[in-house]
Design a protein around this motif. Structure first.
Motif, mmCIF file in Angstrom:
data_model
loop_
_atom_site.group_PDB
_atom_site.id
_atom_site.type_symbol
_atom_site.label_atom_id
_atom_site.label_comp_id
_atom_site.label_asym_id
_atom_site.label_seq_id
_atom_site.Cartn_x
_atom_site.Cartn_y
_atom_site.Cartn_z
ATOM 1 N N ARG A 149 -16.819 -20.395 2.261
ATOM 2 C CA ARG A 149 -15.750 -19.406 2.200
ATOM 3 C C ARG A 149 -14.889 -19.555 0.937
ATOM 4 N N LYS A 150 -14.642 -20.777 0.513
ATOM 5 C CA LYS A 150 -13.769 -20.995 -0.638
ATOM 6 C C LYS A 150 -14.349 -20.388 -1.919
ATOM 7 N N LYS A 151 -15.667 -20.173 -1.945
ATOM 8 C CA LYS A 151 -16.281 -19.525 -3.100
ATOM 9 C C LYS A 151 -16.051 -18.015 -3.101
ATOM 10 N N LEU A 152 -15.718 -17.459 -1.941
ATOM 11 C CA LEU A 152 -15.716 -16.008 -1.769
ATOM 12 C C LEU A 152 -14.342 -15.362 -1.807
ATOM 13 N N SER A 153 -13.296 -16.108 -1.438
ATOM 14 C CA SER A 153 -12.000 -15.470 -1.170
ATOM 15 C C SER A 153 -11.420 -14.747 -2.373
ATOM 16 N N ASN A 154 -11.487 -15.333 -3.554
ATOM 17 C CA ASN A 154 -10.926 -14.652 -4.726
ATOM 18 C C ASN A 154 -11.741 -13.425 -5.122
ATOM 19 N N PHE A 155 -13.040 -13.472 -4.882
ATOM 20 C CA PHE A 155 -13.856 -12.280 -5.135
ATOM 21 C C PHE A 155 -13.511 -11.178 -4.133
ATOM 22 N N ALA A 156 -13.339 -11.564 -2.863
ATOM 23 C CA ALA A 156 -12.943 -10.586 -1.851
ATOM 24 C C ALA A 156 -11.591 -9.978 -2.193
ATOM 25 N N LEU A 157 -10.658 -10.810 -2.662
ATOM 26 C CA LEU A 157 -9.329 -10.320 -3.030
ATOM 27 C C LEU A 157 -9.421 -9.372 -4.220
ATOM 28 N N ALA A 158 -10.186 -9.733 -5.223
ATOM 29 C CA ALA A 158 -10.322 -8.869 -6.407
ATOM 30 C C ALA A 158 -10.895 -7.508 -6.025
ATOM 31 N N ILE A 159 -11.917 -7.484 -5.168
ATOM 32 C CA ILE A 159 -12.521 -6.219 -4.753
ATOM 33 C C ILE A 159 -11.511 -5.377 -3.981
ATOM 34 N N GLU A 160 -10.714 -6.003 -3.128
ATOM 35 C CA GLU A 160 -9.729 -5.244 -2.359
ATOM 36 C C GLU A 160 -8.618 -4.703 -3.259
ATOM 37 N N LEU A 161 -8.239 -5.448 -4.297
ATOM 38 C CA LEU A 161 -7.257 -4.939 -5.260
ATOM 39 C C LEU A 161 -7.820 -3.716 -5.986
ATOM 40 N N ILE A 162 -9.080 -3.786 -6.368
ATOM 41 C CA ILE A 162 -9.722 -2.648 -7.047
ATOM 42 C C ILE A 162 -9.789 -1.451 -6.106
ATOM 43 N N HIS A 163 -10.178 -1.684 -4.870
ATOM 44 C CA HIS A 163 -10.242 -0.593 -3.890
ATOM 45 C C HIS A 163 -8.865 0.052 -3.699
ATOM 46 N N THR A 164 -7.839 -0.761 -3.579
ATOM 47 C CA THR A 164 -6.489 -0.229 -3.356
ATOM 48 C C THR A 164 -6.005 0.556 -4.562
ATOM 49 N N TYR A 165 -6.286 0.061 -5.772
ATOM 50 C CA TYR A 165 -5.921 0.829 -6.970
ATOM 51 C C TYR A 165 -6.588 2.193 -6.966
ATOM 52 N N SER A 166 -7.865 2.227 -6.526
ATOM 53 C CA SER A 166 -8.592 3.505 -6.531
ATOM 54 C C SER A 166 -7.984 4.489 -5.534
ATOM 55 N N LEU A 167 -7.478 3.988 -4.418
ATOM 56 C CA LEU A 167 -6.846 4.858 -3.429
ATOM 57 C C LEU A 167 -5.526 5.420 -3.950
ATOM 58 N N ILE A 168 -4.744 4.582 -4.624
ATOM 59 C CA ILE A 168 -3.476 5.049 -5.197
ATOM 60 C C ILE A 168 -3.731 6.181 -6.177
ATOM 61 N N HIS A 169 -4.686 5.996 -7.073
ATOM 62 C CA HIS A 169 -4.995 7.024 -8.062
ATOM 63 C C HIS A 169 -5.649 8.243 -7.409
ATOM 64 N N ASP A 170 -6.478 8.009 -6.387
ATOM 65 C CA ASP A 170 -7.168 9.111 -5.717
ATOM 66 C C ASP A 170 -6.181 10.068 -5.045
ATOM 67 N N ASP A 171 -5.050 9.547 -4.582
ATOM 68 C CA ASP A 171 -4.061 10.379 -3.888
ATOM 69 C C ASP A 171 -3.177 11.191 -4.825
ATOM 70 N N LEU A 172 -3.215 10.904 -6.118
ATOM 71 C CA LEU A 172 -2.331 11.580 -7.067
ATOM 72 C C LEU A 172 -2.586 13.085 -7.111
ATOM 73 N N PRO A 173 -1.564 13.866 -7.469
ATOM 74 C CA PRO A 173 -1.733 15.328 -7.542
ATOM 75 C C PRO A 173 -2.885 15.760 -8.445
ATOM 76 N N GLU A 174 -3.135 14.988 -9.503
ATOM 77 C CA GLU A 174 -4.195 15.355 -10.448
ATOM 78 C C GLU A 174 -5.589 15.012 -9.924
ATOM 79 N N MET A 175 -5.651 14.261 -8.831
ATOM 80 C CA MET A 175 -6.949 13.894 -8.235
ATOM 81 C C MET A 175 -7.120 14.637 -6.910
ATOM 82 N N ASP A 176 -6.980 13.933 -5.776
ATOM 83 C CA ASP A 176 -7.161 14.588 -4.476
ATOM 84 C C ASP A 176 -5.872 15.175 -3.907
ATOM 85 N N ASN A 177 -4.748 14.829 -4.505
ATOM 86 C CA ASN A 177 -3.455 15.409 -4.128
ATOM 87 C C ASN A 177 -3.189 15.269 -2.631
ATOM 88 N N ASP A 178 -3.167 14.026 -2.165
ATOM 89 C CA ASP A 178 -2.922 13.761 -0.744
ATOM 90 C C ASP A 178 -1.591 13.054 -0.584
#
Length: 291
Positions: A63-92
């Motif tokens: 598990r100790k090999k995976l946690s920072n990779f899991a965290l990095a992927i979740e940060l990337i996913h969350t950034y994509s959701l923030i941008h996806d909701d913008l008026p210029e994208m999906d406007n949600d």
């Protein structure tokens, strides 16, 4: 332990990692840290870290090999959701039942929050690279999945084809495989990369098909779901002419495609064998999800 208990155990373990990250955020101005925490703490399925940990268990990766990779992927996913909701994208205006980041902090700060999460994810990945060649390969794989040969390409194609009046399989597959499936493939492939590429080809194919299944069910839920269960606006894809499975295949055809993708996922997992019961149940969970 049943499937749901185990899923929650994986998610809670990751939430502990995320909580520590959020507690240690000390960036200025304060609105930047607040906007980062706001979106990270909205919750969600945490399917990407759950996949990282469960595939790690399947392959015997510590598990100790995976946690920072899991965290990095979740940060990337969350950034994509923030941008996806913008008026210029999906406007949600809503995400997970709460106001979207830009509705709380403004569009400019939402852009910066997304940028901040992406850059911080890359910083985490760079720090992992000092541990060895397999860590470099895993970090590089995630970057490619998130970048111009992955999620960003899919988002760009999604915008480009938003007002199309006819639909075809190759374009839909490109959008699906890049916009959604690449960032589902990353957490599935990373544990394999970290243990010398064990079952890499099979797991990469599994991640692709699971990501496409997730997107097909998302398209179905945009028609059949509710705001109360999904926590976001419903029916927008049809109104805005989005390139979706429902627009191409119809609702019944989309459900059939979801069944096909789920069966492909199960077939790959059965070929791998081992302790695959949790992942088999996860495929069923994605196929039958209501939220």
């Amino acid at each position: 332990m049943n499937y749901r208990e185990r899923y929650n155990e994986y998610a809670e373990e990751f939430n502990g990692v995320l909580k520590e990250f959020c507690n240690n955020l000390d960036c200025r101005p304060e609105i930047l840290a607040d906007s980062l925490r706001y979106s990270l703490e909205l919750g969600g399925k945490r399917i990407r870290p759950v996949l990282t940990y469960s595939v790690g268990d399947l392959l015997g990766v510590e598990r100790k090999k995976l946690s920072n990779f899991a965290l990095a992927i979740e940060l990337i996913h969350t950034y994509s959701l923030i941008h996806d909701d913008l008026p210029e994208m999906d406007n949600d205006d809503f995400r997970r039942g709460k106001p979207s980041n830009h509705k709380v902090f403004g569009a400019g700060n939402a852009v910066l929050a997304g940028d901040g999460l992406l850059n911080t994810a890359y910083s985490l990945l760079f720090k992992e690279c000092v541990k060895g060649a397999e860590y470099i390969s895993a970090a590089s794989f995630i970057c490619d999945c998130a970048g111009i040969y992955g999620m960003i390409a899919g988002q760009s194609a999604d915008l480009l084809h938003e007002k199309d009046t006819s639909y075809n399989e190759p374009t839909l597959n490109f959008i699906y495989e890049n916009k959604t499936a690449k960032l589902i493939t990353a957490p599935v492939a990373v544990p394999s990369i970290l243990c010398g590429g064990k079952h890499f080809a099979e797991l990469k194919a599994f991640g692709r098909d699971l990501g496409c299944l997730f997107q097909v069910t998302d398209d179905i839920l945009d028609v059949e779901g509710s705001f109360e269960s999904l926590g976001k606006s419903i029916g927008k894809d049809g109104k805005e002419g989005k390139y979706t499975s429902v627009n191409l295949r119809g609702l019944d055809g989309s459900k059939l495609m979801a069944d096909v993708l789920a069966e492909r996922c199960r077939g790959i997992l059965e070929g791998i064998g081992g302790g695959n019961e949790f992942l088999l149940n996860l495929v069923d969970d994605v196929r039958n999800r209501k939220a």
